[in-house]
Scaffold this active site. Structure first.
Site, PDB file in Angstrom:
ATOM      1  N   SER A   1      -8.343   3.217  25.589  1.00  0.00           N
ATOM      2  CA  SER A   1      -9.417   4.184  25.810  1.00  0.00           C
ATOM      3  C   SER A   1      -8.924   5.619  25.671  1.00  0.00           C
ATOM      4  CB  SER A   1     -10.021   3.990  27.196  1.00  0.00           C
ATOM      5  OG  SER A   1     -10.483   2.673  27.353  1.00  0.00           O
TER       6      SER A   1
HETATM    7  N1  SAH Z   1      -8.325   0.229  29.457  1.00  0.00           N
HETATM    8  C1  SAH Z   1      -7.859  -0.467  28.284  1.00  0.00           C
HETATM    9  C2  SAH Z   1      -9.053  -0.717  27.393  1.00  0.00           C
HETATM   10  C3  SAH Z   1      -8.863  -1.806  26.442  1.00  0.00           C
HETATM   11  S1  SAH Z   1     -10.292  -2.113  25.430  1.00  0.00           S
HETATM   12  C4  SAH Z   1      -6.856   0.422  27.596  1.00  0.00           C
HETATM   13  O1  SAH Z   1      -7.030   1.641  27.674  1.00  0.00           O
HETATM   14  O2  SAH Z   1      -5.934  -0.073  26.975  1.00  0.00           O
HETATM   15  C5  SAH Z   1     -11.171  -3.277  26.426  1.00  0.00           C
HETATM   16  C6  SAH Z   1     -10.474  -4.566  26.688  1.00  0.00           C
HETATM   17  O3  SAH Z   1     -11.400  -5.437  27.337  1.00  0.00           O
HETATM   18  C7  SAH Z   1      -9.998  -5.314  25.460  1.00  0.00           C
HETATM   19  O4  SAH Z   1      -8.610  -5.506  25.553  1.00  0.00           O
HETATM   20  C8  SAH Z   1     -10.755  -6.646  25.514  1.00  0.00           C
HETATM   21  O5  SAH Z   1      -9.997  -7.748  25.070  1.00  0.00           O
HETATM   22  C9  SAH Z   1     -11.069  -6.760  26.990  1.00  0.00           C
HETATM   23  N2  SAH Z   1     -12.182  -7.629  27.344  1.00  0.00           N
HETATM   24  C10 SAH Z   1     -13.373  -7.809  26.715  1.00  0.00           C
HETATM   25  N3  SAH Z   1     -14.129  -8.708  27.364  1.00  0.00           N
HETATM   26  C11 SAH Z   1     -13.405  -9.111  28.445  1.00  0.00           C
HETATM   27  C12 SAH Z   1     -13.648 -10.041  29.514  1.00  0.00           C
HETATM   28  N4  SAH Z   1     -14.780 -10.744  29.607  1.00  0.00           N
HETATM   29  N5  SAH Z   1     -12.682 -10.214  30.440  1.00  0.00           N
HETATM   30  C13 SAH Z   1     -11.517  -9.521  30.375  1.00  0.00           C
HETATM   31  N6  SAH Z   1     -11.233  -8.647  29.388  1.00  0.00           N
HETATM   32  C14 SAH Z   1     -12.167  -8.441  28.437  1.00  0.00           C
END
Ligand code: SAH
Length: 215
Positions: free
Chosen positions: A63
């Site tokens: 993010s």
């Molecule tokens: N805060 C993280 C954001 C990653 S993007 C960062 O800054 O690195 C969002 C993430 O949510 C992705 O890695 C995706 O795989 C995960 N995601 C999507 N649906 C999900 C679910 N149902 N349970 C857990 N993770 C999920």
């Protein structure tokens, strides 16, 4: 100890403070210390402090710094807070939370991201994080209730289990939108007799995929 990124990191924090009006000094201080470049792929390390989201593995993103700061600020954490994080991704947001709260329970649905985030957080010395690979839309019942829940992926509606796993006085911060590409950043605070909902404007996250998110 110098890591060579001090100047870029403090420029990022200056932007968070002056352009994005992030006011929580504890959040700014943590982001001024954390090595964000260690959470992005080696090839784009030099871009880690830029004002945007960046690609990580498996088509996901780390993010934008502003979104991390805003979501963290909205949780109003204390050193005793128990926090559930859904969508740990790179683990950067997890590290920010772990620097401010007591205990973090983090969930990531993609196995290689989960194991890489776990390894990174361990190397950086975070001992207050429990991370697992699962569908986070079901929350994490055994560790509930939580003071704060942060969802880092966009959902068409608020997953019911997350509301149930929030303490009275606890806050859920989650991007909600019927269009998979755009959402509104919503904060729901549990009160004695229901929930108070606030809208913090448009945002754009990767989809929350799971039983109570996008199918
Ligand atoms: N805060 C993280 C954001 C990653 S993007 C960062 O800054 O690195 C969002 C993430 O949510 C992705 O890695 C995706 O795989 C995960 N995601 C999507 N649906 C999900 C679910 N149902 N349970 C857990 N993770 C999920």
């Amino acid at each position: 100890m110098s890591d060579g990124y001090e100047i870029l990191r403090s420029a990022m924090v200056k932007r968070l403070r002056e352009h994005y009006l992030i006011r929580n000094e504890k959040v700014l201080d943590v982001m001024n210390r954390l090595p964000r470049h260690r959470f992005v792929p080696e090839a784009i390390k030099h871009q880690a402090y830029k004002d945007n989201a960046l690609p990580i593995a498996s088509n996901q993103t780390i993010s934008q710094p502003f979104i991390v700061a805003r979501m963290t600020e909205l949780l109003e954490l204390t050193p005793n807070s128990r926090v559930l994080e859904i969508g740990a991704g790179s683990g950067y947001q997890t590290a920010v939370l772990a620097s401010l709260a007591g205990k973090i329970f983090a969930v990531e649905r993609i196995p290689n991201l989960a194991s890489e985030a776990q390894e990174r957080l361990q190397k950086l010395g975070f001992h207050n994080v429990t991370l697992r690979c699962a569908d986070g839309t079901n929350g994490w019942e055994v560790y509930a209730p939580f003071d704060g829940i942060l969802v880092a992926a966009g959902s068409p509606e608020v997953p019911q289990p997350l509301l149930e796993q929030l303490k009275v006085g606890g806050r859920l911060v989650i991007p909600i939108g019927k269009d998979p590409k755009t959402q509104f950043l919503i904060r729901m605070t549990r009160t004695a007799n229901g929930f108070q909902t606030e809208d913090f404007g448009a945002c754009s996250f990767v989809p929350l995929i799971g039983e109570h998110g996008w199918k």
